[in-house]
Design a protein around this motif. Structure first.
Motif, PDB file in Angstrom:
ATOM      1  N   LEU A   1      -6.524  -0.407  -3.656  1.00  0.00           N
ATOM      2  CA  LEU A   1      -5.610  -1.558  -3.693  1.00  0.00           C
ATOM      3  C   LEU A   1      -5.295  -1.819  -5.172  1.00  0.00           C
ATOM      4  CD1 LEU A   1      -7.642  -2.104  -1.099  1.00  0.00           C
ATOM      5  CD2 LEU A   1      -6.555  -4.329  -1.150  1.00  0.00           C
ATOM      6  N   PRO A   2      -4.629  -0.859  -5.831  1.00  0.00           N
ATOM      7  CA  PRO A   2      -4.490  -0.922  -7.284  1.00  0.00           C
ATOM      8  C   PRO A   2      -3.780  -2.178  -7.770  1.00  0.00           C
ATOM      9  CG  PRO A   2      -3.076   0.788  -6.360  1.00  0.00           C
ATOM     10  CD  PRO A   2      -3.929   0.289  -5.252  1.00  0.00           C
ATOM     11  N   GLY A   3      -4.337  -2.727  -8.847  1.00  0.00           N
ATOM     12  CA  GLY A   3      -3.724  -3.872  -9.495  1.00  0.00           C
ATOM     13  C   GLY A   3      -4.066  -5.222  -8.899  1.00  0.00           C
ATOM     14  N   LEU A   4      -4.844  -5.252  -7.823  1.00  0.00           N
ATOM     15  CA  LEU A   4      -5.158  -6.511  -7.156  1.00  0.00           C
ATOM     16  C   LEU A   4      -6.652  -6.801  -7.242  1.00  0.00           C
ATOM     17  CD1 LEU A   4      -3.037  -6.077  -3.899  1.00  0.00           C
ATOM     18  CD2 LEU A   4      -2.355  -7.109  -6.083  1.00  0.00           C
ATOM     19  N   GLU A   5      -6.993  -8.083  -7.181  1.00  0.00           N
ATOM     20  CA  GLU A   5      -8.389  -8.481  -7.029  1.00  0.00           C
ATOM     21  C   GLU A   5      -8.427  -9.867  -6.422  1.00  0.00           C
ATOM     22  OE1 GLU A   5     -10.016 -10.442 -11.152  1.00  0.00           O
ATOM     23  OE2 GLU A   5     -10.219  -8.285 -10.946  1.00  0.00           O
ATOM     24  N   ALA A   6      -9.572 -10.184  -5.831  1.00  0.00           N
ATOM     25  CA  ALA A   6      -9.741 -11.500  -5.203  1.00  0.00           C
ATOM     26  C   ALA A   6     -11.209 -11.874  -5.219  1.00  0.00           C
ATOM     27  CB  ALA A   6      -9.224 -11.478  -3.761  1.00  0.00           C
ATOM     28  N   GLY A   7     -11.478 -13.169  -5.215  1.00  0.00           N
ATOM     29  CA  GLY A   7     -12.847 -13.667  -5.132  1.00  0.00           C
ATOM     30  C   GLY A   7     -13.440 -13.283  -3.784  1.00  0.00           C
ATOM     31  N   THR A   8     -14.501 -12.490  -3.825  1.00  0.00           N
ATOM     32  CA  THR A   8     -15.120 -11.948  -2.618  1.00  0.00           C
ATOM     33  C   THR A   8     -16.608 -12.273  -2.639  1.00  0.00           C
ATOM     34  OG1 THR A   8     -13.539 -10.130  -2.735  1.00  0.00           O
ATOM     35  CG2 THR A   8     -15.417  -9.822  -1.264  1.00  0.00           C
ATOM     36  N   GLU A   9     -17.136 -12.724  -1.505  1.00  0.00           N
ATOM     37  CA  GLU A   9     -18.557 -13.069  -1.426  1.00  0.00           C
ATOM     38  C   GLU A   9     -19.395 -11.821  -1.166  1.00  0.00           C
ATOM     39  OE1 GLU A   9     -19.083 -16.200   1.432  1.00  0.00           O
ATOM     40  OE2 GLU A   9     -18.191 -17.693   0.086  1.00  0.00           O
TER      41      GLU A   9
END
Length: 179
Positions: free
Chosen positions: A107-115
């Protein structure tokens, strides 16, 4: 999750499998042949991971549905962890659950707060069939859980909840690679 390249790595850089490819959603098969083909796959995984500046890479991220991943990842104390696991099993997760930024080469270029749990233990085998147990804390524990998820047909986006999930879904829909 990104990391710097290391010179002298052997192996061929393979194309990355991106979200939307069915290979990322299938449970990977156990490795049964610990021959030269497996060693080549592990070398290629390292070369591909370094070329993409990642800290971990699962075999299905290069289109190979086998239970193998590699890593070169620091923990929260900046201790480097380098290795691979064949037929990994996530045997323990404990400690506090932390929400932290997580990304993925698929998922290049993306990030999200993940538990994720702050401690993880993975058991499996080396490329030569020797048993191995890997303990991780902090960021490295996150990496181990992330790669084990890949081999079960999951991506970190599946673990994101609430408004973060909605925002990530919008970002995926707008990403050039998802069209």
């Amino acid at each position: 999750m990104r990391h710097g390249s290391i010179p002298g790595v052997h192996g061929r850089v393979r194309p990355l499998t991106l979200l939307g490819d069915p290979c990322l959603r299938e449970r990977c098969e156990d490795v049964t042949d610990f021959g030269p083909g497996l060693a080549t796959l592990v070398e290629d995984l390292f070369a591909t991971m370094y070329a993409a500046q990642g800290v971990g890479l699962a075999a299905n991220q290069v289109g190979v549905p086998l239970r193998v991943f590699v890593y070169d990842c620091p923990d929260d104390d900046d201790v480097r962890h380098l290795g691979h696991v064949v037929n990994p099993r996530l045997v323990a997760t404990d400690g506090i659950v932390l929400r932290g930024p997580e990304g993925c080469l698929s998922l290049p270029g993306l990030e999200a707060g993940t538990e994720r749990y702050d401690h993880a233990v993975v058991e499996g085998f080396t490329v030569t069939g020797e048993p191995v147990t890997v303990h991780g804390t902090g960021f490295f524990a996150r990496c181990l859980q992330h790669e084990c998820d890949h081999l079960a047909g999951r991506v970190y986006a599946d673990r994101v909840t609430g408004w973060r999930r909605r925002r990530l879904a919008r970002q995926i829909g707008r990403a050039a690679w998802s069209r």
